[in-house]
Design an enzyme around this catalytic site. Structure first.
Site, short mmCIF file in Angstrom:
data_model
loop_
_atom_site.label_atom_id
_atom_site.label_comp_id
_atom_site.label_asym_id
_atom_site.label_seq_id
_atom_site.Cartn_x
_atom_site.Cartn_y
_atom_site.Cartn_z
N ARG A 1 0.85 -1.17 0.00
CA ARG A 1 0.00 0.00 0.00
C ARG A 1 0.89 1.23 0.00
O ARG A 1 1.70 1.40 0.91
CB ARG A 1 -0.84 -0.06 1.29
CG ARG A 1 -2.01 0.83 1.29
CD ARG A 1 -2.88 0.51 2.49
NE ARG A 1 -2.28 0.90 3.76
CZ ARG A 1 -2.98 1.37 4.77
NH1 ARG A 1 -4.28 1.49 4.69
NH2 ARG A 1 -2.39 1.69 5.90
N ASP B 1 0.76 -2.05 12.49
CA ASP B 1 1.16 -2.52 11.16
C ASP B 1 1.50 -4.01 11.23
O ASP B 1 2.53 -4.40 11.81
CB ASP B 1 2.36 -1.71 10.66
CG ASP B 1 2.67 -2.01 9.21
OD1 ASP B 1 2.86 -3.21 8.87
OD2 ASP B 1 2.71 -1.07 8.40
N ASP C 1 4.96 -5.15 9.72
CA ASP C 1 6.11 -4.74 10.53
C ASP C 1 6.20 -5.56 11.81
O ASP C 1 7.29 -5.95 12.24
CB ASP C 1 5.99 -3.24 10.89
CG ASP C 1 6.36 -2.36 9.71
OD1 ASP C 1 7.04 -2.85 8.78
OD2 ASP C 1 5.97 -1.18 9.71
C1 PRP Z 1 -1.10 -3.96 4.92
C2 PRP Z 1 -1.97 -5.17 5.14
C3 PRP Z 1 -2.83 -5.16 3.91
C4 PRP Z 1 -3.03 -3.69 3.64
C5 PRP Z 1 -4.38 -3.29 4.14
O1 PRP Z 1 -0.07 -4.27 4.05
O2 PRP Z 1 -1.25 -6.36 5.32
O3 PRP Z 1 -2.25 -5.81 2.80
O4 PRP Z 1 -2.02 -3.00 4.39
O5 PRP Z 1 -4.62 -1.97 3.84
P1 PRP Z 1 -5.74 -1.52 2.79
O6 PRP Z 1 -6.96 -2.32 3.12
O7 PRP Z 1 -5.91 -0.06 3.09
O8 PRP Z 1 -5.24 -1.76 1.42
P2 PRP Z 1 1.03 -3.20 3.62
O9 PRP Z 1 0.59 -2.48 2.40
O10 PRP Z 1 1.41 -2.37 4.80
O11 PRP Z 1 2.21 -4.13 3.14
P3 PRP Z 1 3.05 -5.22 3.95
O12 PRP Z 1 2.18 -6.45 4.09
O13 PRP Z 1 4.22 -5.44 3.07
O14 PRP Z 1 3.43 -4.64 5.30
N1 URA Z 2 -2.31 -2.27 7.40
C1 URA Z 2 -1.91 -2.68 8.63
O1 URA Z 2 -0.98 -3.48 8.74
N2 URA Z 2 -2.54 -2.18 9.70
C2 URA Z 2 -3.56 -1.32 9.60
O2 URA Z 2 -4.13 -0.91 10.64
C3 URA Z 2 -3.97 -0.89 8.32
C4 URA Z 2 -3.32 -1.39 7.23
#
Ligand code: PRP
Ligand code: URA
Length: 211
Positions: free
Chosen positions: A107, A202, A205
């Site tokens: 995202r 997150d 993370d």
């Molecule tokens: C997070 C989570 C989802 C997304 C949700 O991933 O694991 O994939 O955000 O948010 P949304 O519904 O607003 O799209 P992120 O993009 O942070 O990537 P990551 O899994 O690599 O940390």
């Molecule tokens: N992605 C995450 O990992 N946490 C949130 O709260 C929203 C998006």
């Protein structure tokens, strides 16, 4: 669920118990990872409730009978990278014959728009797909992942997350009304940065220790 026709909240007491530790800010990375796996495993019981079975003749110690087994090619688990990876082991432990596809999405932290960087799935014909990601926030990532899977021929699809925001559920209902959504919790709202409140922070993370 009232107001959210495609949403099922799997609020079993054991799931909620584990979720309380998952949400806690002091929960260390190792425990966080174990909890994501365990919650995904519990949820998988319900999410796979209507998996297609096949009949197999077997011998019990007393007589012959026709028993039921899941079809080996079902289901296909597709984690949205990265955080979805944390849910895979918990589900595969329950369904060892499951195949695993991958969709790479992140995202954009400013626009909150999903950016695709990877997609590899088995041939979709005759297979039930379960898309997994712990977090459904704006719904942008899940909606885009469903679109990618549909474009590649996936017809039977459900989405499984651990924490959902109303905004994300509404987005999925609007973009993909036929896709059932399963979550352990429906939280209150998103904050101005697109994080779920109260949420768990997150997920990626916390799973991988990148902050
Ligand atoms: C997070 C989570 C989802 C997304 C949700 O991933 O694991 O994939 O955000 O948010 P949304 O519904 O607003 O799209 P992120 O993009 O942070 O990537 P990551 O899994 O690599 O940390
Ligand atoms: N992605 C995450 O990992 N946490 C949130 O709260 C929203 C998006």
């Amino acid at each position: 669920m009232p107001g959210f026709p495609n949403l099922t909240v799997l609020d079993h007491p054991l799931i909620l118990h584990k979720l309380s530790y998952l949400r806690h800010r002091e929960t260390p990375k190792k425990l966080f990872k174990e909890l994501v796996e365990e919650i995904a495993g519990f949820m998988a019981y319900e999410v796979t409730r209507d998996l297609v079975l096949k009949e197999v003749p077997i011998e019990t110690p007393l007589e012959s009978m026709v028993a039921q087994r899941t079809r080996h090619e079902n289901p296909v688990i597709v984690p949205i990278l990265r955080a979805g990876l944390g849910m895979v082991e918990g589900i595969v432990r329950l369904v060892p014959g499951a195949r695993v596809g991958h969709i790479g999405l992140y995202r954009n932290e400013e626009t909150l728009q999903p950016v695709e960087y990877y997609c590899k799935i088995p041939p979709p014909e005759g297979r039930d797909f379960i898309l997994v990601d712990p977090m459904l926030a704006t719904g942008g990532s899940a909606s885009a992942a469903v679109r990618f899977l549909k474009d590649r021929g996936v017809e039977s699809l459900r989405f499984m997350c651990i924490v959902a925001a109303p905004e994300g559920v509404q987005r999925m209902d609007r973009d993909h009304p036929e896709v059932p959504i399963f979550t352990a919790a429906l939280d209150r709202e998103l904050n101005e940065n697109g994080y779920i409140l109260p949420g768990l922070g997150d997920a990626g993370d916390r799973l991988f220790g990148t902050k």
